[in-house]
Design a protein around this motif. Structure first.
Motif, PDB file in Angstrom:
ATOM      1  N   ASP A 730       0.809  -1.219   0.000  1.00 55.56           N
ATOM      2  CA  ASP A 730       0.000   0.000   0.000  1.00 55.56           C
ATOM      3  C   ASP A 730       0.840   1.265   0.000  1.00 55.56           C
ATOM      4  OD1 ASP A 730      -2.382  -1.312  -0.129  1.00 55.56           O
ATOM      5  OD2 ASP A 730      -2.740  -1.302   2.035  1.00 55.56           O
ATOM      6  N   HIS A 731       1.981   1.242   0.700  1.00 53.81           N
ATOM      7  CA  HIS A 731       2.777   2.478   0.788  1.00 53.81           C
ATOM      8  C   HIS A 731       3.270   2.910  -0.598  1.00 53.81           C
ATOM      9  CE1 HIS A 731       5.991  -0.582   0.857  1.00 53.81           C
ATOM     10  NE2 HIS A 731       6.765   0.366   0.358  1.00 53.81           N
ATOM     11  N   SER A 732       3.500   1.953  -1.498  1.00 44.90           N
ATOM     12  CA  SER A 732       3.984   2.302  -2.837  1.00 44.90           C
ATOM     13  C   SER A 732       2.943   3.091  -3.602  1.00 44.90           C
ATOM     14  CB  SER A 732       4.361   1.034  -3.619  1.00 44.90           C
ATOM     15  OG  SER A 732       5.468   0.396  -3.045  1.00 44.90           O
ATOM     16  N   ILE A 733       1.704   2.621  -3.605  1.00 46.79           N
ATOM     17  CA  ILE A 733       0.685   3.329  -4.382  1.00 46.79           C
ATOM     18  C   ILE A 733       0.317   4.654  -3.726  1.00 46.79           C
ATOM     19  CG2 ILE A 733      -1.375   2.268  -3.334  1.00 46.79           C
ATOM     20  CD1 ILE A 733      -2.450   2.119  -6.281  1.00 46.79           C
ATOM     21  N   LEU A 734       0.328   4.690  -2.402  1.00 54.55           N
ATOM     22  CA  LEU A 734       0.027   5.956  -1.729  1.00 54.55           C
ATOM     23  C   LEU A 734       1.106   6.998  -2.017  1.00 54.55           C
ATOM     24  CD1 LEU A 734      -1.303   4.617   1.694  1.00 54.55           C
ATOM     25  CD2 LEU A 734      -2.636   5.539  -0.226  1.00 54.55           C
ATOM     26  N   GLU A 735       2.367   6.559  -2.011  1.00 56.24           N
ATOM     27  CA  GLU A 735       3.465   7.467  -2.370  1.00 56.24           C
ATOM     28  C   GLU A 735       3.310   7.950  -3.809  1.00 56.24           C
ATOM     29  OE1 GLU A 735       7.133   5.409  -1.748  1.00 56.24           O
ATOM     30  OE2 GLU A 735       7.379   6.191   0.288  1.00 56.24           O
ATOM     31  N   ALA A 736       2.951   7.042  -4.710  1.00 56.10           N
ATOM     32  CA  ALA A 736       2.787   7.406  -6.116  1.00 56.10           C
ATOM     33  C   ALA A 736       1.660   8.412  -6.290  1.00 56.10           C
ATOM     34  CB  ALA A 736       2.526   6.152  -6.947  1.00 56.10           C
ATOM     35  N   ILE A 737       0.521   8.182  -5.633  1.00 54.85           N
ATOM     36  CA  ILE A 737      -0.628   9.085  -5.775  1.00 54.85           C
ATOM     37  C   ILE A 737      -0.300  10.475  -5.239  1.00 54.85           C
ATOM     38  CG2 ILE A 737      -2.971   9.533  -4.910  1.00 54.85           C
ATOM     39  CD1 ILE A 737      -3.470   6.488  -5.114  1.00 54.85           C
ATOM     40  N   GLN A 763      -2.087   9.174 -13.215  1.00 54.93           N
ATOM     41  CA  GLN A 763      -2.939   9.342 -12.034  1.00 54.93           C
ATOM     42  C   GLN A 763      -4.215   8.506 -12.163  1.00 54.93           C
ATOM     43  OE1 GLN A 763      -4.950  13.219 -11.233  1.00 54.93           O
ATOM     44  NE2 GLN A 763      -3.538  13.317  -9.476  1.00 54.93           N
ATOM     45  N   ALA A 764      -4.821   8.502 -13.357  1.00 55.04           N
ATOM     46  CA  ALA A 764      -6.026   7.701 -13.581  1.00 55.04           C
ATOM     47  C   ALA A 764      -5.726   6.224 -13.383  1.00 55.04           C
ATOM     48  CB  ALA A 764      -6.552   7.955 -14.997  1.00 55.04           C
ATOM     49  N   LEU A 765      -4.594   5.755 -13.897  1.00 56.54           N
ATOM     50  CA  LEU A 765      -4.209   4.352 -13.725  1.00 56.54           C
ATOM     51  C   LEU A 765      -3.988   4.028 -12.253  1.00 56.54           C
ATOM     52  CD1 LEU A 765      -1.742   4.040 -16.754  1.00 56.54           C
ATOM     53  CD2 LEU A 765      -4.004   2.972 -16.550  1.00 56.54           C
ATOM     54  N   ALA A 766      -3.382   4.975 -11.522  1.00 58.15           N
ATOM     55  CA  ALA A 766      -3.129   4.745 -10.092  1.00 58.15           C
ATOM     56  C   ALA A 766      -4.437   4.607  -9.319  1.00 58.15           C
ATOM     57  CB  ALA A 766      -2.286   5.895  -9.530  1.00 58.15           C
ATOM     58  N   HIS A 767      -5.386   5.507  -9.575  1.00 57.05           N
ATOM     59  CA  HIS A 767      -6.682   5.430  -8.881  1.00 57.05           C
ATOM     60  C   HIS A 767      -7.412   4.134  -9.245  1.00 57.05           C
ATOM     61  CE1 HIS A 767      -6.453   9.265  -6.990  1.00 57.05           C
ATOM     62  NE2 HIS A 767      -6.472   9.978  -8.114  1.00 57.05           N
ATOM     63  N   SER A 774     -14.079   5.990  -9.757  1.00 56.65           N
ATOM     64  CA  SER A 774     -14.644   7.338  -9.924  1.00 56.65           C
ATOM     65  C   SER A 774     -13.539   8.376 -10.068  1.00 56.65           C
ATOM     66  CB  SER A 774     -15.542   7.676  -8.730  1.00 56.65           C
ATOM     67  OG  SER A 774     -16.018   9.001  -8.849  1.00 56.65           O
ATOM     68  N   ALA A 775     -12.554   8.338  -9.164  1.00 56.63           N
ATOM     69  CA  ALA A 775     -11.422   9.274  -9.249  1.00 56.63           C
ATOM     70  C   ALA A 775     -10.635   9.036 -10.531  1.00 56.63           C
ATOM     71  CB  ALA A 775     -10.526   9.122  -8.020  1.00 56.63           C
ATOM     72  N   ALA A 776     -10.516   7.758 -10.932  1.00 54.11           N
ATOM     73  CA  ALA A 776      -9.775   7.433 -12.152  1.00 54.11           C
ATOM     74  C   ALA A 776     -10.433   8.081 -13.363  1.00 54.11           C
ATOM     75  CB  ALA A 776      -9.688   5.922 -12.330  1.00 54.11           C
ATOM     76  N   LEU A 777     -11.758   8.020 -13.433  1.00 54.41           N
ATOM     77  CA  LEU A 777     -12.446   8.585 -14.590  1.00 54.41           C
ATOM     78  C   LEU A 777     -12.390  10.109 -14.593  1.00 54.41           C
ATOM     79  CD1 LEU A 777     -15.545   6.217 -14.873  1.00 54.41           C
ATOM     80  CD2 LEU A 777     -13.544   6.342 -16.380  1.00 54.41           C
ATOM     81  N   VAL A 778     -12.342  10.719 -13.419  1.00 55.29           N
ATOM     82  CA  VAL A 778     -12.201  12.183 -13.358  1.00 55.29           C
ATOM     83  C   VAL A 778     -10.874  12.602 -13.985  1.00 55.29           C
ATOM     84  CG1 VAL A 778     -11.898  14.147 -11.815  1.00 55.29           C
ATOM     85  CG2 VAL A 778     -13.726  12.492 -11.378  1.00 55.29           C
ATOM     86  N   SER A 779      -9.796  11.928 -13.588  1.00 52.80           N
ATOM     87  CA  SER A 779      -8.480  12.241 -14.148  1.00 52.80           C
ATOM     88  C   SER A 779      -8.440  11.942 -15.643  1.00 52.80           C
ATOM     89  CB  SER A 779      -7.390  11.437 -13.428  1.00 52.80           C
ATOM     90  OG  SER A 779      -7.302  11.791 -12.069  1.00 52.80           O
ATOM     91  N   ALA A 805      -9.090  -0.809 -20.539  1.00 54.29           N
ATOM     92  CA  ALA A 805     -10.203  -1.053 -19.623  1.00 54.29           C
ATOM     93  C   ALA A 805     -10.800   0.258 -19.122  1.00 54.29           C
ATOM     94  CB  ALA A 805      -9.726  -1.904 -18.452  1.00 54.29           C
ATOM     95  N   LEU A 806      -9.957   1.215 -18.814  1.00 51.52           N
ATOM     96  CA  LEU A 806     -10.449   2.512 -18.356  1.00 51.52           C
ATOM     97  C   LEU A 806     -11.217   3.224 -19.461  1.00 51.52           C
ATOM     98  CD1 LEU A 806      -7.794   4.354 -16.142  1.00 51.52           C
ATOM     99  CD2 LEU A 806     -10.188   3.904 -15.630  1.00 51.52           C
ATOM    100  N   LEU A 807     -10.736   3.155 -20.680  1.00 53.58           N
ATOM    101  CA  LEU A 807     -11.411   3.811 -21.795  1.00 53.58           C
ATOM    102  C   LEU A 807     -12.778   3.171 -22.050  1.00 53.58           C
ATOM    103  CD1 LEU A 807      -8.396   4.335 -24.227  1.00 53.58           C
ATOM    104  CD2 LEU A 807      -9.665   6.120 -23.011  1.00 53.58           C
ATOM    105  N   GLU A 808     -12.846   1.857 -21.912  1.00 55.14           N
ATOM    106  CA  GLU A 808     -14.143   1.189 -22.053  1.00 55.14           C
ATOM    107  C   GLU A 808     -15.116   1.678 -20.976  1.00 55.14           C
ATOM    108  OE1 GLU A 808     -13.014  -2.863 -21.896  1.00 55.14           O
ATOM    109  OE2 GLU A 808     -12.318  -2.944 -23.979  1.00 55.14           O
ATOM    110  N   ALA A 809     -14.614   1.892 -19.767  1.00 49.82           N
ATOM    111  CA  ALA A 809     -15.464   2.441 -18.700  1.00 49.82           C
ATOM    112  C   ALA A 809     -15.885   3.866 -19.030  1.00 49.82           C
ATOM    113  CB  ALA A 809     -14.714   2.388 -17.375  1.00 49.82           C
ATOM    114  N   ALA A 810     -14.967   4.627 -19.680  1.00 49.44           N
ATOM    115  CA  ALA A 810     -15.293   6.003 -20.048  1.00 49.44           C
ATOM    116  C   ALA A 810     -16.414   6.045 -21.079  1.00 49.44           C
ATOM    117  CB  ALA A 810     -14.046   6.699 -20.581  1.00 49.44           C
ATOM    118  N   VAL A 811     -16.402   5.091 -22.033  1.00 50.04           N
ATOM    119  CA  VAL A 811     -17.456   5.030 -23.046  1.00 50.04           C
ATOM    120  C   VAL A 811     -18.810   4.814 -22.380  1.00 50.04           C
ATOM    121  CG1 VAL A 811     -18.384   3.669 -24.967  1.00 50.04           C
ATOM    122  CG2 VAL A 811     -15.957   4.273 -24.928  1.00 50.04           C
ATOM    123  N   LYS A 812     -18.825   3.936 -21.417  1.00 50.12           N
ATOM    124  CA  LYS A 812     -20.084   3.647 -20.716  1.00 50.12           C
ATOM    125  C   LYS A 812     -20.601   4.872 -19.984  1.00 50.12           C
ATOM    126  CE  LYS A 812     -18.908  -1.237 -20.090  1.00 50.12           C
ATOM    127  NZ  LYS A 812     -18.550  -2.299 -19.109  1.00 50.12           N
TER     128      LYS A 812
END
Length: 904
Positions: A730-737, A763-767, A774-779, A805-812
């Protein structure tokens, strides 16, 4: 300014009227024409030049000739003469190369040779280039020129090198490839029959067979030894006794024979021979100036007729040279007999050359005379021309020969020395010389007037250069500071240039403005950087610096890319090409850089074919049409294309090569190749090596952020996300975000929209990875909004399936639906290789896919190996593996099978 060409260096020595026919050697040379190189290597006096010149007179191919001297150790001078020699038999070849060599920033040697080889390959006939006296070359850079030329020699050209010692060429490899013909001392020695013809017919003696055999045996067929012996025997009353006494080490024999020759001459002839031995080339008026006599032309003519080792250099018999061995021994005797005269003779030669417009020779003899004050003055006057022709290596060698105290009291010379050292990469020494120049100006209030007391010992020869000196020194200071990344110092000195230099000095003022732009770029103020740099380049262009203006387009285009303005960047590159076309030279220097830049933009638009074609066009046009960093930029751009094609191994190979090619310049290195390599390793799953990079470069998610390291910190965020994806720490992704949040704020404040788009994507990939869709799609939404107007594609597609995968979610969610569908279509093409892997029992490796793509082209096996920078044996191994995996047995079937599997 053009470098003066000494025409006599390009003349083929005339055959002797009483030549010795050597059909065996001639036949060997004729047979060797089908190979790349004929090497004629033997010590002095074995008739190398005579053999080649007499062979050239009957050769069916045109022959170009270049007689080398010590001055040709300067690469610019060597290449200028080489191209000029070729032009003697192939008119128009290399005109662009000569133009590049005259540039204030000449291209790399390899670039020049690439375009020269390409041009030679268009010559509709075969010809020969002879390099005579190659032993005077001791510069590795010149050896490298010939090695590159031999490796890439067009079939139209055959090279002959005559030398006293083996050159530093890969001779073993050339022998193994049957590309080398060699003639050595054992081949060149006179046979008894040739010795008899030479002694009795050419030299006019009447010797018996036994006497000839004795001389031939004792000289071991050494031609110069036989000639010296014949001269000594002319008028000798007891020839048998002379021959019996003729024995011992060759060096002592030569000294003895020359002494015999000299002793038999009248004093005025003997003095002429000794005193003119200081000259590389002999000319009647020059000899008169050196000796103080008035019969130089007649004396040279008499020496030639008397076989006194005098070689005519032109068909009008105006210029000659002594046989090198003869000149060396004469020089030794001069130093022994008239040691007090040596300096005076060189001084006279220097005066004559200065009066006759040959400053380089005037300087050389001035240094030999140890008249250092005069030599320093000549060098100072020559500096503008030497800068114009970029002969900094020669200037460095001259100035290093001067006593330090002579240079230090000359501010113009010190500044010129600083320029030469900077150009040669000797930065610390350059700084010392700048300080020497500055101390003479320190006492003046505004650095405009020449100081008087207490600096009475100051010496200035070129008053105009002295008046420009404050501005020149400040410009050198600014450039030096920019190379070190010292923004404040760069701005300080560049602004000082603008304060000091008059409005009509466009070159200095434009250069200073451009440096201010580069300093702003380094600090991250991109809009100010773009404005100042383009203004400066416009001023430089008005001063005639067209190539600088074209190549300089790299900077504003790179700035626009960072700002996310891809279309403006493309227009900048297109204007650069248009400017070259308007000058009537579409291949003008700087244009190769434009094609590399355009390739990067086409890659981003996912037109990989166009991206590759522009890179190939840049390469085919010749590296001499690019600036020093172009080879580095080309390899990085091609690596990015390979990466987009899925060939990560090939991309990494190219990046490794780019790393070796990188040369620091005045542009900030904001995308270091080490970070690019780390991104590829992350994609390969080599996380240990990626983390090694972060440790080696001292990177931390808690670092204070700056523009210069922004790319590295984004890379660090990618490494942290890769660790989380593998270890779920967890510390790795929190540091990255948190790091990405700070990076986004900094990039937005700096209006670096290109960086903003990438940060939002990561940032979107990290979220998404952390489960916050939700945060991923905002970014992602923000990234798409910024990217769509400029046509970004690869920045999304390069992220692979997680982004799909994120882009497919964006289309929806109805986010940028048309744009997202285009991106997903690009992903569809990228997934073809995965389908092919499912069809084959064993998938092709990334390197094998790279080989397969080139098998589809018309390139031959050796050409493919060179393109991939691998050996031919390695290529054969890859090809065999491809055939096995595709279940085919030839190249055509492999291509057809690959098309069926959509591998292309």
């Amino acid at each position: 300014m053009n470098m003066p060409i000494l025409a006599t260096k390009l003349y083929i020595p005339l055959p002797r009227t009483k030549a010795i026919l050597r059909p065996d050697l001639t036949e060997r040379m004729n047979k060797g024409l089908d190979r790349k190189l004929t090497l004629i290597s033997a010590s002095a006096g074995f008739g190398k030049t005579t053999l080649v010149s007499e062979w050239a007179a009957v050769c069916e191919r045109p022959v170009a000739w270049l007689s080398l001297d010590e001055g040709d150790n300067d690469p610019i001078r060597f290449l200028t003469y080489l191209v000029t020699a070729v032009q003697k038999i192939a008119e128009g070849i290399g005109e662009g190369v000569l133009g590049a060599l005259k540039s204030s920033q000449p291209p790399s040697t390899e670039s020049i040779l690439t375009i020269l080889a390409n041009e030679i390959s268009t010559v509709p006939y075969k010809f020969v280039l002879v390099l005579d006296d190659y032993h005077v070359i001791d510069a590795k850079r010149i050896d490298d020129v010939l090695i590159f030329l031999l490796e890439n020699l067009p079939p139209q050209m055959h090279l002959i090198v005559a030398t006293r010692e083996n050159p530093q060429f890969p001779l073993a490899r050339l022998r193994a490839r049957d590309q080398l013909t060699e003639l050595r001392a054992t081949d060149l020695r006179f046979t008894p029959g040739e010795a008899e013809t030479f002694l009795n017919q050419v030299m006019g003696l009447v010797l018996s067979a036994n006497e000839i055999t004795a001389l031939e045996t004792r000289t071991e067929g050494w031609i110069a030894g036989l000639q010296l012996a014949a001269l000594s025997m002319q008028g000798c009353e007891d020839i048998p006794a002379f021959i019996r006494a003729f024995a011992g080490d060759n060096r002592y024999i030569v000294d003895y024979l020359v002494e015999e020759v000299l002793q038999r001459q009248p004093d005025h002839v003997r003095n002429f021979l000794l005193q003119t031995s200081i000259l590389d080339r002999l000319h009647g008026p020059l000899c008169d100036a050196v000796t103080g006599q008035e019969d130089g032309n007649a004396r040279l003519d008499a020496l030639e007729r008397g076989n006194y080792f005098v070689v005519p250099l032109d068909d009008r018999r105006r210029w000659y040279r002594y046989h090198h061995l003869f000149a060396e021994v004469l020089s030794a005797h001069l130093r022994e007999d008239q040691p007090d005269q040596v300096a005076t003779l060189h001084w006279r030669a220097s005066i004559w050359y200065e009066q006759h417009g040959s400053p380089v020779d005037a300087i050389r003899h001035g240094l030999a005379a140890e008249d250092f004050a005069r030599a320093a003055g000549l060098i100072e006057l020559a500096l503008p021309a030497m800068r114009s022709s970029r002969q900094e290596a020669a200037v460095c060698s001259w100035l290093k020969a001067l006593p330090d105290e002579i240079v230090r009291c000359r501010p113009v010379l010190s500044a010129g020395y600083a320029w030469a050292l900077l150009a040669c990469g000797e930065f610390e020494a350059a700084l010392d010389r700048l300080q020497d120049a500055e101390r003479w100006l320190a006492s003046t209030e505004d650095m405009r007037e020449r100081p008087e007391t207490p600096f009475a010992e100051m010496v200035v020869v070129d008053e105009e250069e002295f008046r420009r000196l404050p501005g020149s020194i400040s410009l050198y200071r600014a450039a030096f500071a920019q190379a070190l990344g010292d923004v404040s110092a760069t701005m300080k000195y560049a602004r000082r240039v603008l304060d000091l230099v008059p409005e009509d000095d466009h070159l200095l003022r434009g250069s200073a403005a451009a440096l201010l732009g580069l300093a702003s770029w380094t600090s991250g103020d991109l809009e100010a950087a773009h404005r100042s740099f383009t203004d400066g380049m416009a001023i430089v262009q008005s001063a005639g610096g067209i190539s600088d203006a074209i190549g300089g387009a790299i900077a504003p285009a790179d700035i626009r890319i960072t700002q996310g303005r891809l279309r403006q960047a493309m227009r900048t590159y297109e204007r650069g090409l248009q400017l070259a076309t308007e000058q009537g030279d579409p291949a003008m220097r700087g244009t190769a850089d434009m094609y590399v830049g355009m390739s990067q933009l086409y890659r981003e638009h996912d037109d990989l074919h166009a991206a590759t074609q522009y890179l190939l066009r840049s390469k085919e046009q010749g590296e001499h049409t690019g600036f020093p960093q172009n080879r580095y930029r080309w390899h990085v751009a091609m690596a990015r294309v390979r990466e987009a094609q899925g060939d990560l191994d090939g991309a990494l190979d190219l990046l490794n090569e780019a790393e070796n090619l990188y040369v620091s310049d005045f542009f900030p290195n904001v995308r270091p190749v080490a970070a690019l390599k780390t991104r590829v390793r992350v994609a390969q799953g080599r996380l240990d090596e990626a983390f090694d990079w972060t440790r080696e470069h001292g990177l931390s998610a808690r670092d204070e952020l700056c523009y210069q390291r922004e790319f590295e910190h984004i890379t660090l965020a990618r490494v942290l996300l890769a660790r989380y994806n593998k270890e779920r720490a967890d510390h790795s992704i929190l540091e990255a975000i948190e790091l990405l949040k700070r990076l986004l704020q900094a990039a937005e404040e700096g209006e670096r929209t290109g960086s903003v788009i990438e940060i939002l994507i990561v940032q979107a990939l990290a979220h998404h990875m952390h489960g916050d869709i939700s945060a991923a799609l905002v970014s992602l939404d923000r990234a798409l909004t910024l990217a769509e107007p400029e046509g970004y594609v690869r920045i999304f597609v390069d992220e692979g399936r997680p982004m799909a995968a994120l882009l497919e979610a964006a289309v929806k969610q109805g986010i940028a639906m048309n744009y997202v569908r285009r991106l997903l279509s690009a992903f569809g093409k990228a997934e073809v290789s995965t389908l092919a892997k499912q069809v084959m029992s064993e998938p092709l490796s990334e390197r094998e896919l790279g080989v397969l793509r080139l098998l589809e082209t018309d390139l031959s096996g050796p050409d493919i190996a060179r393109e991939l920078m691998i050996s031919l044996n390695t290529l054969r191994t890859h090809t065999k593996n491809i055939y096995d995996k595709l279940e085919v047995n030839n190249r055509r079937s492999a291509v057809r099978r690959a098309e069926e599997l959509d591998l292309f």
